[in-house]
Design a protein around this motif. Sequence first.
Motif, PDB file in Angstrom:
ATOM      1  N   UNK A   1      10.911  11.457  -6.651  1.00  0.00           N
ATOM      2  CA  UNK A   1      11.025  10.448  -5.601  1.00  0.00           C
ATOM      3  C   UNK A   1      10.680  10.972  -4.242  1.00  0.00           C
ATOM      4  N   UNK A   2       9.705  10.312  -3.628  1.00  0.00           N
ATOM      5  CA  UNK A   2       9.440  10.566  -2.213  1.00  0.00           C
ATOM      6  C   UNK A   2      10.209   9.596  -1.364  1.00  0.00           C
TER       7      UNK A   2
ATOM      8  N   UNK B   1       0.845  -1.197   0.000  1.00  0.00           N
ATOM      9  CA  UNK B   1       0.000   0.000   0.000  1.00  0.00           C
ATOM     10  C   UNK B   1       0.879   1.245   0.000  1.00  0.00           C
ATOM     11  N   UNK B   2       0.552   2.176  -0.888  1.00  0.00           N
ATOM     12  CA  UNK B   2       1.331   3.390  -1.058  1.00  0.00           C
ATOM     13  C   UNK B   2       0.548   4.588  -0.539  1.00  0.00           C
ATOM     14  N   UNK B   3       1.197   5.722  -0.400  1.00  0.00           N
ATOM     15  CA  UNK B   3       0.612   6.842   0.342  1.00  0.00           C
ATOM     16  C   UNK B   3      -0.583   7.493  -0.355  1.00  0.00           C
ATOM     17  N   UNK B   4      -0.466   7.801  -1.648  1.00  0.00           N
ATOM     18  CA  UNK B   4      -1.585   8.472  -2.311  1.00  0.00           C
ATOM     19  C   UNK B   4      -1.182   9.048  -3.644  1.00  0.00           C
ATOM     20  N   UNK B   5      -2.084   9.869  -4.206  1.00  0.00           N
ATOM     21  CA  UNK B   5      -1.833  10.468  -5.509  1.00  0.00           C
ATOM     22  C   UNK B   5      -2.640  11.757  -5.647  1.00  0.00           C
ATOM     23  N   UNK B   6      -2.211  12.576  -6.594  1.00  0.00           N
ATOM     24  CA  UNK B   6      -2.825  13.882  -6.848  1.00  0.00           C
ATOM     25  C   UNK B   6      -3.936  13.724  -7.882  1.00  0.00           C
TER      26      UNK B   6
ATOM     27  N   UNK C   1       1.969   7.916  -8.535  1.00  0.00           N
ATOM     28  CA  UNK C   1       1.706   7.514  -7.153  1.00  0.00           C
ATOM     29  C   UNK C   1       2.908   7.847  -6.275  1.00  0.00           C
ATOM     30  N   UNK C   2       2.621   8.330  -5.074  1.00  0.00           N
ATOM     31  CA  UNK C   2       3.638   8.486  -4.038  1.00  0.00           C
ATOM     32  C   UNK C   2       3.825   7.112  -3.383  1.00  0.00           C
ATOM     33  N   UNK C   3       4.982   6.484  -3.589  1.00  0.00           N
ATOM     34  CA  UNK C   3       5.173   5.081  -3.228  1.00  0.00           C
ATOM     35  C   UNK C   3       5.674   4.848  -1.807  1.00  0.00           C
ATOM     36  N   UNK C   4       5.617   5.820  -0.946  1.00  0.00           N
ATOM     37  CA  UNK C   4       5.976   5.577   0.450  1.00  0.00           C
ATOM     38  C   UNK C   4       4.988   4.583   1.067  1.00  0.00           C
ATOM     39  N   UNK C   5       5.515   3.676   1.879  1.00  0.00           N
ATOM     40  CA  UNK C   5       4.674   2.684   2.560  1.00  0.00           C
ATOM     41  C   UNK C   5       4.683   2.936   4.065  1.00  0.00           C
TER      42      UNK C   5
ATOM     43  N   UNK D   1       9.665   3.690   6.523  1.00  0.00           N
ATOM     44  CA  UNK D   1       9.880   4.921   5.767  1.00  0.00           C
ATOM     45  C   UNK D   1      10.603   6.007   6.540  1.00  0.00           C
ATOM     46  N   UNK D   2      10.649   5.901   7.876  1.00  0.00           N
ATOM     47  CA  UNK D   2      11.205   7.045   8.611  1.00  0.00           C
ATOM     48  C   UNK D   2      11.894   6.709   9.913  1.00  0.00           C
ATOM     49  N   UNK D   3      11.743   5.517  10.414  1.00  0.00           N
ATOM     50  CA  UNK D   3      12.232   5.245  11.764  1.00  0.00           C
ATOM     51  C   UNK D   3      13.751   5.188  11.835  1.00  0.00           C
TER      52      UNK D   3
END
Length: 453
Positions: free
Chosen positions: A447-448, A231-236, A244-248, A299-301
């Motif tokens: 790229x995100x 599952x990815x973050x979202x889209x405009x 698609x913003x592919x951050x999970x 994605x961030x930890x």
Amino acid sequence: MKFSSSTFGALGASVLLASGVGAIELDITSPQSIKDAAKIAAAGLRLWYTGDRPGDVPGNLPDPYYWWECGAMFNAFIDYWYYTGDNQYNKITEQAMIHQIGDYQAFMPPNQTKTLGNDDQAFWGMAAMSAAENKFPDPPSDQPSWLSLAQAVFNTQAMRWDTTSCGGGLKWQIFAFNNGYDYKNTISNGCFFNIAARLFKYTGNQTYADWAAKAWDWELAVGLMSPDYHYFDGSDDKINCSQINHIQWTYNAGVHMAGAAAMWNVTESEEWRTKLDGVIDAASIFFSKDAPNVMFEVACEQNGKCDVDQRSFKAYLSRWMGYTAKVAPWTREKIMPKLEASAQAAAKQCNSGENQTTCGLRWTNNGVNDGSFGVGEQMAAMEVMQALLLDEVAGPVGMDTGGTSKSNPEAGSQAEDVPISFDDITTGDKAGAGFLTTLVLIGVLGGAWWMVS
């Protein structure tokens, strides 16, 4: 009410003073030990809530926390009561839930209009859904039932299903004047799917199942979900969701996992079994190889870039993994080792004192607290530990299996001139007596993935 700098500093200092004290003791084979550990974590979480103080607003957390996370926190307290039987937080939970009902009895309080997203509303709706499923004490008779509140959230959101772009889906924001209105994010649509699936399980009304399938199929078609269940973050939607913003994120996997589990529980179909199995397998991306089976925010930890919201996301994957293992028992073999290892790791890096406990973010730190503390970190540790008690509870109820929350399939329909069209009322309905994404929009062009490095 907001924390003054002195108040926040005093709390921070008191929490940090506990940092030299030992970890929470947790024996995952002992229900009493798990309850004791969850109780310590819950007490630490309670310290952050100020909404029951004179002059404050029930259901609000102080800065820097947004309204949605308070709804998520009260869901955690509902689960805490459900798993442990400890009712000491029930009063503040009921007070907060009722105070925040807002317009259309659908968790749309007017004072949240400037930041109100579909995901924000849905987190309160999912808390109400948990209250109905867990037989949390019913609200006073002059208030809407827990079930009807979840139904009102569903109805208001189904009315917002937007076919003007991307072939459908919910926008992130409810109102056009809010930043993010042009973003269609996965958590908003995933929460809608989750609520629809659980309403189907609770009521047996096929309309909910149809909407759940519609939301799932749309996410797959537009690319918010991959064919292998990432599952990815979202889209405009201004570019028709063409990129698609592919951050999970953990919570996107979790919210779909629980919804798919509810759908399987009712249908027992191979289709939903396959889907649920795929979601669980794909969620392995959130479990460390260096610290086997320990959950982390990929994605961030590791790079230290998790913001205030994102530091709570593991709470929801933990919550919904516990739900999944309970309502789809065949998933236990995959889920329980991950919950157990994560709970043990979370407990080891919590710093417990006589009056408070602070739990850090990085459970993969081999028992060393990383110095991060707050509502999200505390809630995540509490949720992953209390989920181990799933064998101590009967499981979520429905109208035909002991549920007492009254159904109102038309709840919230007054939000629009044209109400939702429902199928014939089921026997269960007649028996009714008995982003969130707060991160700033990450550009989908380019790229995100900087957050993953």
